[in-house]
Design a protein around this motif. Structure first.
Motif, PDB file in Angstrom:
ATOM      1  N   UNK A  97      39.215  36.761  24.276  1.00 31.29           N
ATOM      2  CA  UNK A  97      38.873  35.918  23.136  1.00 31.29           C
ATOM      3  C   UNK A  97      38.236  34.636  23.676  1.00 31.29           C
ATOM      4  N   UNK A  98      36.973  34.390  23.296  1.00 30.41           N
ATOM      5  CA  UNK A  98      36.240  33.203  23.739  1.00 30.41           C
ATOM      6  C   UNK A  98      36.185  33.110  25.262  1.00 30.41           C
ATOM      7  N   UNK A  99      36.208  34.271  25.922  1.00 26.25           N
ATOM      8  CA  UNK A  99      36.252  34.297  27.380  1.00 26.25           C
ATOM      9  C   UNK A  99      35.631  35.586  27.887  1.00 26.25           C
ATOM     10  N   UNK A 100      35.323  35.604  29.172  1.00 25.75           N
ATOM     11  CA  UNK A 100      34.924  36.832  29.854  1.00 25.75           C
ATOM     12  C   UNK A 100      35.961  37.152  30.916  1.00 25.75           C
ATOM     13  N   UNK A 101      36.016  38.421  31.325  1.00 29.44           N
ATOM     14  CA  UNK A 101      36.977  38.861  32.335  1.00 29.44           C
ATOM     15  C   UNK A 101      36.242  39.641  33.416  1.00 29.44           C
ATOM     16  N   UNK A 102      36.429  39.235  34.666  1.00 27.08           N
ATOM     17  CA  UNK A 102      35.768  39.869  35.803  1.00 27.08           C
ATOM     18  C   UNK A 102      36.831  40.395  36.754  1.00 27.08           C
ATOM     19  N   UNK A 103      36.871  41.720  37.026  1.00 22.79           N
ATOM     20  CA  UNK A 103      37.886  42.273  37.931  1.00 22.79           C
ATOM     21  C   UNK A 103      37.817  41.641  39.324  1.00 22.79           C
ATOM     22  N   UNK A 104      38.982  41.467  39.913  1.00 24.00           N
ATOM     23  CA  UNK A 104      39.110  40.909  41.262  1.00 24.00           C
ATOM     24  C   UNK A 104      39.819  41.921  42.164  1.00 24.00           C
ATOM     25  N   UNK A 105      39.769  41.664  43.457  1.00 29.01           N
ATOM     26  CA  UNK A 105      40.408  42.574  44.414  1.00 29.01           C
ATOM     27  C   UNK A 105      41.927  42.505  44.284  1.00 29.01           C
ATOM     28  N   UNK A 106      42.564  43.654  44.372  1.00 20.94           N
ATOM     29  CA  UNK A 106      44.017  43.755  44.351  1.00 20.94           C
ATOM     30  C   UNK A 106      44.465  44.797  45.351  1.00 20.94           C
ATOM     31  N   UNK A 107      45.749  45.049  45.463  1.00 17.44           N
ATOM     32  CA  UNK A 107      46.800  44.385  44.693  1.00 17.44           C
ATOM     33  C   UNK A 107      47.149  43.006  45.247  1.00 17.44           C
ATOM     34  N   UNK A 108      47.765  42.206  44.379  1.00 17.76           N
ATOM     35  CA  UNK A 108      48.295  40.898  44.744  1.00 17.76           C
ATOM     36  C   UNK A 108      49.821  40.993  44.698  1.00 17.76           C
ATOM     37  N   UNK A 109      50.475  40.526  45.733  1.00 16.13           N
ATOM     38  CA  UNK A 109      51.937  40.562  45.840  1.00 16.13           C
ATOM     39  C   UNK A 109      52.488  41.978  45.697  1.00 16.13           C
ATOM     40  N   UNK A 110      51.669  42.968  45.992  1.00 16.78           N
ATOM     41  CA  UNK A 110      52.123  44.344  46.025  1.00 16.78           C
ATOM     42  C   UNK A 110      52.105  45.081  44.707  1.00 16.78           C
ATOM     43  N   UNK A 111      52.052  44.371  43.575  1.00 15.79           N
ATOM     44  CA  UNK A 111      52.181  45.042  42.274  1.00 15.79           C
ATOM     45  C   UNK A 111      51.068  44.723  41.290  1.00 15.79           C
ATOM     46  N   UNK A 112      50.375  43.612  41.485  1.00 13.31           N
ATOM     47  CA  UNK A 112      49.362  43.222  40.507  1.00 13.31           C
ATOM     48  C   UNK A 112      48.037  43.858  40.926  1.00 13.31           C
ATOM     49  N   UNK A 113      47.798  45.035  40.348  1.00  9.61           N
ATOM     50  CA  UNK A 113      46.748  45.921  40.852  1.00  9.61           C
ATOM     51  C   UNK A 113      45.381  45.656  40.236  1.00  9.61           C
ATOM     52  N   UNK A 114      45.332  44.892  39.140  1.00  8.52           N
ATOM     53  CA  UNK A 114      44.057  44.643  38.465  1.00  8.52           C
ATOM     54  C   UNK A 114      43.899  43.160  38.119  1.00  8.52           C
ATOM     55  N   UNK A 115      43.883  42.282  39.130  1.00  9.94           N
ATOM     56  CA  UNK A 115      43.649  40.858  38.837  1.00  9.94           C
ATOM     57  C   UNK A 115      42.314  40.664  38.128  1.00  9.94           C
ATOM     58  N   UNK A 116      42.251  39.641  37.287  1.00  7.28           N
ATOM     59  CA  UNK A 116      41.039  39.414  36.508  1.00  7.28           C
ATOM     60  C   UNK A 116      40.710  37.932  36.449  1.00  7.28           C
TER      61      UNK A 116
END
Length: 311
Positions: A97-116
């Protein structure tokens, strides 16, 4: 005739003098009746689900059913819980909402597989990435919300819940931990704590008491209203009640974790137990005996050591 003296001495015990029972979960060493013992002789653990627990590097480690969640920080013992969010770390399914989302490299901290990377494109403080509104809450029943994010260009973050035509939100400063503004249209919302797990990576824990029943959304954004400002969203968790526990992860449906049932196999007689937690605080439970089932509502969830003294 020469007489030799045997100067060999037993190595120093790791437990304190006078202890009758000891469990050092950080070093995986145990004692009963003043003698070293195998883990199986001192405790057992049952849990009818898998779980995650953080290690010393703040990475979350997976433990299968009935496997003690023991890391270098200690043993994690938690009550049962449910994460109401259907895709807590599957940010590819979240909406903007009123924003864009760009995928980032993961995982982060072992579990966050789809940072944005969430970028404000609408010049509004509520520019956000939002979990779809397919979970329901109940009027007056509190929920515990955990928002995970990384700082990017924004010096703020907005934590957002939305439903029934309105929202409640917190704008916070990760640098200071301050709440900069609050909106409570859909019920009171308060920041409980802001934890920096590794430099620049945060978990903001907030409680919310909704003033309606029905579906709701959970969201996070840069929180400034400045076009181009960014934040990296990692995920979120929503647990019924006001207790925050370790992440419970599902994909496409709410997910649950069973309680840890930790049983200590104590020597004969009564014992006074001192629990030392990962943050080095302590708690004493007195006059217990036999196969003692440790409560899941201890002062802290991660136990470094347990020392028992008979009496």
């Amino acid at each position: 005739m020469r007489v030799g003296l045997n100067l060999w001495t037993a190595p120093s015990a790791w437990w304190p003098p006078g202890a009758s029972f000891g469990a050092d979960f950080t070093a995986n060493r145990y004692m009963r009746d003043g003698l070293p013992a195998e883990a199986s002789a001192t405790y057992s653990l049952a849990r009818s689900s898998s779980k995650y627990a953080a290690d010393a590097d703040s990475n979350f480690v997976f433990f299968d059913t009935d496997i003690p969640a023991r890391t270098a920080l200690g043993l994690s013992v938690e009550p049962a819980t449910t994460n109401l969010l259907t895709d807590p770390v599957g940010l590819d399914s979240w909406l903007t909402t009123l924003a864009s989302a760009t995928p980032q490299a993961g995982p982060v901290l072992g579990i966050f597989v789809q940072p944005s990377l969430v970028t404000d494109t609408g010049a509004h403080v509520v520019a956000r990435l939002r979990h779809p509104g397919n979970q329901s809450i109940t009027d007056g029943v509190p929920v515990a919300l955990s928002f995970w994010f990384r700082q990017a260009s924004s010096e703020r973050a907005v934590l957002f819940v939305n439903g029934n035509g309105g929202s409640s939100q917190l704008v916070i400063s990760p640098a200071s931990g301050e709440v900069l503004s609050i909106a409570t249209t859909r019920g009171p919302m308060g920041l409980v704590e802001l934890v920096q797990h590794v430099p620049g990576t945060f978990c903001a824990r907030a409680t919310w008491v909704p003033n309606f029943s029905g579906p709701c959304e959970v969201a996070i954004g840069p929180g400034t209203g400045v076009p181009g400002d960014t934040i990296i969203a990692l995920g979120a968790f929503m647990e019924p009640g006001s207790l925050f526990t370790s992440p419970v992860i599902g994909f496409g449906a709410p997910s649950s974790r069973a309680a840890d049932s930790l049983t200590l196999h104590l020597p004969a007689g009564l014992h006074h137990l001192t629990f030392t937690f990962a943050d080095l605080t302590t708690q004493v439970i007195s006059a217990v005996s036999g196969d003692y089932v440790v409560p899941t509502d201890l002062n802290r969830a991660v136990i470094r050591t347990i020392v028992g003294v008979a009496g």
